[in-house]
Design a protein around this motif. Sequence first.
Motif, PDB file in Angstrom:
ATOM      1  N   UNK A  74       0.247   1.490   2.457  1.00 46.23           N
ATOM      2  CA  UNK A  74       1.088   1.006   1.357  1.00 46.23           C
ATOM      3  C   UNK A  74       2.162   0.049   1.859  1.00 46.23           C
ATOM      4  N   UNK A  75       2.786   0.374   2.984  1.00 48.39           N
ATOM      5  CA  UNK A  75       3.929  -0.401   3.478  1.00 48.39           C
ATOM      6  C   UNK A  75       3.585  -1.877   3.648  1.00 48.39           C
ATOM      7  N   UNK A  76       2.547  -2.175   4.390  1.00 47.38           N
ATOM      8  CA  UNK A  76       2.208  -3.567   4.672  1.00 47.38           C
ATOM      9  C   UNK A  76       1.583  -4.247   3.456  1.00 47.38           C
ATOM     10  N   UNK A 111       3.298  -7.536   1.469  1.00 46.84           N
ATOM     11  CA  UNK A 111       2.632  -8.835   1.299  1.00 46.84           C
ATOM     12  C   UNK A 111       2.632  -9.238  -0.178  1.00 46.84           C
ATOM     13  N   UNK A 112       2.366  -8.269  -1.052  1.00 44.24           N
ATOM     14  CA  UNK A 112       2.406  -8.546  -2.490  1.00 44.24           C
ATOM     15  C   UNK A 112       3.804  -8.958  -2.924  1.00 44.24           C
ATOM     16  N   UNK A 113       4.818  -8.318  -2.352  1.00 46.04           N
ATOM     17  CA  UNK A 113       6.195  -8.683  -2.659  1.00 46.04           C
ATOM     18  C   UNK A 113       6.518 -10.101  -2.230  1.00 46.04           C
ATOM     19  N   UNK A 114       5.977 -10.531  -1.090  1.00 48.89           N
ATOM     20  CA  UNK A 114       6.187 -11.900  -0.628  1.00 48.89           C
ATOM     21  C   UNK A 114       5.562 -12.899  -1.600  1.00 48.89           C
ATOM     22  N   UNK A 145       1.481   3.433  -7.382  1.00 47.19           N
ATOM     23  CA  UNK A 145       2.140   4.391  -8.264  1.00 47.19           C
ATOM     24  C   UNK A 145       1.510   5.778  -8.139  1.00 47.19           C
ATOM     25  N   UNK A 146       0.215   5.826  -7.860  1.00 48.53           N
ATOM     26  CA  UNK A 146      -0.452   7.101  -7.652  1.00 48.53           C
ATOM     27  C   UNK A 146      -0.359   7.589  -6.220  1.00 48.53           C
ATOM     28  N   UNK A 147      -0.226   6.660  -5.253  1.00 45.16           N
ATOM     29  CA  UNK A 147      -0.248   7.037  -3.839  1.00 45.16           C
ATOM     30  C   UNK A 147       1.118   7.507  -3.346  1.00 45.16           C
ATOM     31  N   UNK A 148       2.182   6.790  -3.708  1.00 45.78           N
ATOM     32  CA  UNK A 148       3.516   7.121  -3.182  1.00 45.78           C
ATOM     33  C   UNK A 148       3.950   8.537  -3.567  1.00 45.78           C
ATOM     34  N   UNK A 163      12.412  -2.729   2.173  1.00 40.86           N
ATOM     35  CA  UNK A 163      11.260  -1.829   2.028  1.00 40.86           C
ATOM     36  C   UNK A 163      10.377  -1.865   3.274  1.00 40.86           C
ATOM     37  N   UNK A 164      10.091  -3.059   3.752  1.00 39.79           N
ATOM     38  CA  UNK A 164       9.223  -3.205   4.923  1.00 39.79           C
ATOM     39  C   UNK A 164       9.849  -2.538   6.156  1.00 39.79           C
TER      40      UNK A 164
END
Length: 474
Positions: free
Chosen positions: A113-115, A119-122, A160-163, A223-224
């Motif tokens: 999830x982190x990476x 990338x999506x945030x970028x 949303x389901x994983x975190x 976050x990263x």
Amino acid sequence: MRVTGDEKMADKVGDSGDVVKRKISSFVFWNQTRVFILALSLTCLTLTQINSQIFTFTVICMDDLIVENQMSNATEPHWIEGTTEKSILFSATAIGALVGLIPSVPLLNRLGVRLTLSVCGLCSTLGTFFTPLAVSWSFYLVVVCRVLQGLGISVILTVLGVIPTSWSPKSEYSTYLAILSCAWQFSNVIFMPISGILCDSEYGWRSIYYTFGVLTGFFYFIFYMFYTDAPGVHRNVSEKELGQIKEGKTDHAIRETVPYKRICTDPCVLAAWISFLGGNLGFITLLLYGPTYLREVLNFDVRSTGYINALPYALCAIYKFSAGKISDRIKFASDKTIYTFWLFSSIIGLSIGYCIMAWTTDRNIAFVAFAFAIVTSGLIIMASVKCLAMRCQQHCHFAVSTVSFLSYCVQFISPLGVGILCPDNTPEQWSRAFLLITGIMILTNAPFPFLTTQEAAEYTKHKKSPMGEFSEKV
């Protein structure tokens, strides 16, 4: 456990079964690191969602583009005046989301999830910050920016389901999920009033994109740097908190191949997907076209539109949080009863709101119905995700990523449908659209209580092979 300087060393069992040392910081957020993770994740998801929605508001205050086009003696109308062009831009975000969603499951498996989310945030940051420049240059560059914003939201529903599965204790799951899923509501609560003010200010609509572009980049950097995919490797998670998070959970540390075929043919999963498809159509239409409906049909001005469109989402966030807290404390009802109640209260509320908006000619009554529909719609995603998480367990990320796919399909198709049904934004055209959506929601949600179950599927369980090793039931 032993102490070394400002850090503690704790034993943990690695994936190979060996005992390794885990560094623990002297500051552990009062054994509440998971709450900080929740706040940080919610902030990032909210900003990403804001970026994907900014155009749905700024489109009603871009009149300066038309004036500039006329002053330049252009022979053609500006693209902002075209219904087709605006529909394309509404749908472009969904196209980007669908493109990003295709590799999301293998990327989440491989990168975590982190990476993946960073990338999506970028992408979301770049697409938002450069939109004002793109508007000055070319319609097609604006489409590119909207696609980048779509790439930004491509994994929101999946994570949303994983975190919550990774970071929340089992006893706090519903609350954690409820708060995290408030990203959709908080995005409107935050950016609608701010957008209304900035659109009417000397800074204009362009300042909205610059403001949220910078904020998105800043918080995704945090976050990263701070987030980890597992609490057990986070240096600010104490042994006490780690024990709370792991209590009552099944250990799925062994990597498994996702049983795609068995999930896709599971009646419970199919019912949840179809149900979400119809319910999300009702929610997405209000999300995308709320400002347009309030401005063009109910005739509110730009600043008022920003404030009054935010109000229902604020109430919805409170409603979702209360539902999550209550659900975590209910002992007399099964999980299926709870999430089925969530779903049907949302669908019934949406249907009532849509029908009243379709039949009334009073502006105030229509706004109350609009607000009621938004407030009650908040539990749809909670019901779907909780049902899929309980059924698919460690394979939840695939089941929820399919929910994302359906959501973005709706987000792509909805603007095209609205463009056909409501080309002139008249009350009569919107009435027909509201009644059609109501019928679709009722039909797609009818099978849900009969086909869904709270029991984990067989494909989530392990059995011992004759050699004594774990193997998946495929």
